[in-house]
Design an enzyme around this catalytic site. Structure first.
Site, PDB file in Angstrom:
ATOM      1  N   GLU A 217       0.799  -1.219   0.000  1.00 50.81           N
ATOM      2  CA  GLU A 217       0.000   0.000   0.000  1.00 50.81           C
ATOM      3  C   GLU A 217       0.838   1.278   0.000  1.00 50.81           C
ATOM      4  O   GLU A 217       0.500   2.248  -0.685  1.00 50.81           O
ATOM      5  CB  GLU A 217      -0.958   0.004   1.192  1.00 50.81           C
ATOM      6  CG  GLU A 217      -2.024  -1.080   1.118  1.00 50.81           C
ATOM      7  CD  GLU A 217      -3.091  -0.908   2.173  1.00 50.81           C
ATOM      8  OE1 GLU A 217      -3.785   0.131   2.169  1.00 50.81           O
ATOM      9  OE2 GLU A 217      -3.231  -1.816   3.022  1.00 50.81           O
ATOM     10  N   HIS A 233       8.224 -27.345   2.927  1.00 49.17           N
ATOM     11  CA  HIS A 233       7.556 -28.510   2.346  1.00 49.17           C
ATOM     12  C   HIS A 233       7.093 -28.264   0.917  1.00 49.17           C
ATOM     13  O   HIS A 233       6.401 -29.109   0.341  1.00 49.17           O
ATOM     14  CB  HIS A 233       6.378 -28.924   3.234  1.00 49.17           C
ATOM     15  CG  HIS A 233       6.814 -29.442   4.565  1.00 49.17           C
ATOM     16  ND1 HIS A 233       7.021 -30.780   4.830  1.00 49.17           N
ATOM     17  CD2 HIS A 233       7.141 -28.786   5.713  1.00 49.17           C
ATOM     18  CE1 HIS A 233       7.428 -30.933   6.079  1.00 49.17           C
ATOM     19  NE2 HIS A 233       7.520 -29.737   6.640  1.00 49.17           N
ATOM     20  N   LYS A 329     -13.441  -0.363  -4.829  1.00 48.19           N
ATOM     21  CA  LYS A 329     -14.617  -0.102  -3.994  1.00 48.19           C
ATOM     22  C   LYS A 329     -15.693   0.650  -4.772  1.00 48.19           C
ATOM     23  O   LYS A 329     -16.893   0.380  -4.604  1.00 48.19           O
ATOM     24  CB  LYS A 329     -14.213   0.692  -2.744  1.00 48.19           C
ATOM     25  CG  LYS A 329     -13.405  -0.119  -1.745  1.00 48.19           C
ATOM     26  CD  LYS A 329     -13.056   0.703  -0.520  1.00 48.19           C
ATOM     27  CE  LYS A 329     -12.318  -0.115   0.518  1.00 48.19           C
ATOM     28  NZ  LYS A 329     -11.948   0.678   1.716  1.00 48.19           N
TER      29      LYS A 329
END
Length: 336
Positions: A217, A233, A329
């Site tokens: 950000e 892993h 948004k």
């Protein structure tokens, strides 16, 4: 609005002020029934710069059943023995508003931490209103501080955290200059790089996620994180390939000195692999400092905040606006 640097420096003051805001809200609590209820779990709902407060609480109080929710839906097992804490700086975060509606339908007690918006207008057992005028990611002190205070008031933790929070504020205020200087010294290593951040415990993992979000950000760059031992892993096989990317990466190890000893050994082995097999890939160590887990987490969070701010400024980027989030948004608001 203040500059991002000023906002980062305000973290110690935010913590102290938030204690006062919480105590005022608690003294005027509208639903005293939560004083007498026995809660078996806490559900903390929040996104982005607001939601990180729940992540921090969950690692600072591992003995508690704290569930952090970052989705529109709720876990199916949530029931009336759960306390819902809704954290949204704006008060209008749509995922968190949806969580509110679902919790109310289930008859679950709700606490709201917000500066404004719809959440503060809706019914809640307790509303904690914090100051406006900050980007959510710059209001961590306001958003986090009420959570441990609330956990104490509802008898989930036995020791009042107020003194510890005040000491945390003093520690950060005293160390801020050194932390900022260290961040400035790190900036050159990150210019033009994609950071790969590895954490060796859940506690350093929450720091890594905060660094990732701030680099996203504030600095407007991509960043990747993973936690050891899970990284061993799968990702360990891919690190270093394709090789032409290595010069464009910087690996950051965030080392919790209280990490499980086997994870510390794993970090050493990963470094050996980098040194022996991967040309052009650089790594650095970040070792959190402080007298307790809260100080170590917040001081290292502050380091990442300063780093992301100065990296933005060094590369000609304004750390404050987040245009793509605003665009998203806006599009979502038209798509209901």
């Amino acid at each position: 609005m203040k500059s991002m640097r000023e906002i980062i420096h305000s973290l110690p003051e935010q913590i102290v002020e938030s204690i006062k805001l919480f105590n005022f809200a608690w003294g005027n609590i509208s639903d005293k029934t939560i004083l007498h209820r026995k809660f078996e779990r806490v559900l903390i709902c929040g996104m982005g710069g607001s939601g990180i407060s729940g992540d921090i609480a969950s690692v600072l109080y591992p003995e508690l059943n704290i569930v952090v929710n970052k989705d529109y839906k709720l876990p199916r097992y949530i029931d009336k023995k759960t306390l819902g804490i809704l954290v949204s700086y704006s008060g209008n975060t749509e995922e968190t508003l949806n969580n509110y509606n679902l919790l109310r339908k289930k008859g679950i007690a709700v606490v709201v931490i917000s500066s404004n918006g719809r959440l503060l207008k809706d019914r809640a057992s307790l509303r904690i209103q914090i100051p406006q005028g900050f980007p959510p990611r710059g209001a961590l002190g306001y958003l986090f501080t009420p959570i441990p205070l609330l956990l104490y008031r509802i008898d989930l933790i036995k020791k009042n955290p107020e003194k510890e929070l005040i000491k945390l504020s003093g520690f950060l205020r005293k160390q801020a200059g050194q932390i900022e200087k260290k961040a400035k010294n790190l900036v050159e290593l990150f210019i033009g790089k994609l950071p790969i951040i590895y954490a060796n415990s859940d506690a350093s993992g929450v720091i890594a996620r905060r660094w990732q979000c701030q680099l996203n950000e504030n600095s407007k760059i991509l960043c990747h994180t993973n936690i050891i031992p899970e990284m061993n892993h799968n990702e360990i096989v891919g690190i270093g390939r394709p090789p032409h990317l290595n010069k464009d990466l910087i690996v950051v190890f965030i080392n919790d000195h209280n990490a499980f000893i086997r994870n510390k050994i794993r970090v050493r082995i990963i470094k050996d692999i980098i040194n022996e097999e991967i040309k052009g890939l650089k790594y650095i160590d970040i070792n959190p400092t402080g007298r307790n887990p809260m100080e170590r987490i917040f001081s290292t969070v502050m380091l990442g905040d300063f780093l992301s701010c100065y990296l933005a400024l060094k590369t000609g980027v304004d750390p404050l606006p987040v245009k793509r989030i605003d665009y998203l948004k806006n599009r979502l608001s038209k798509s209901k």
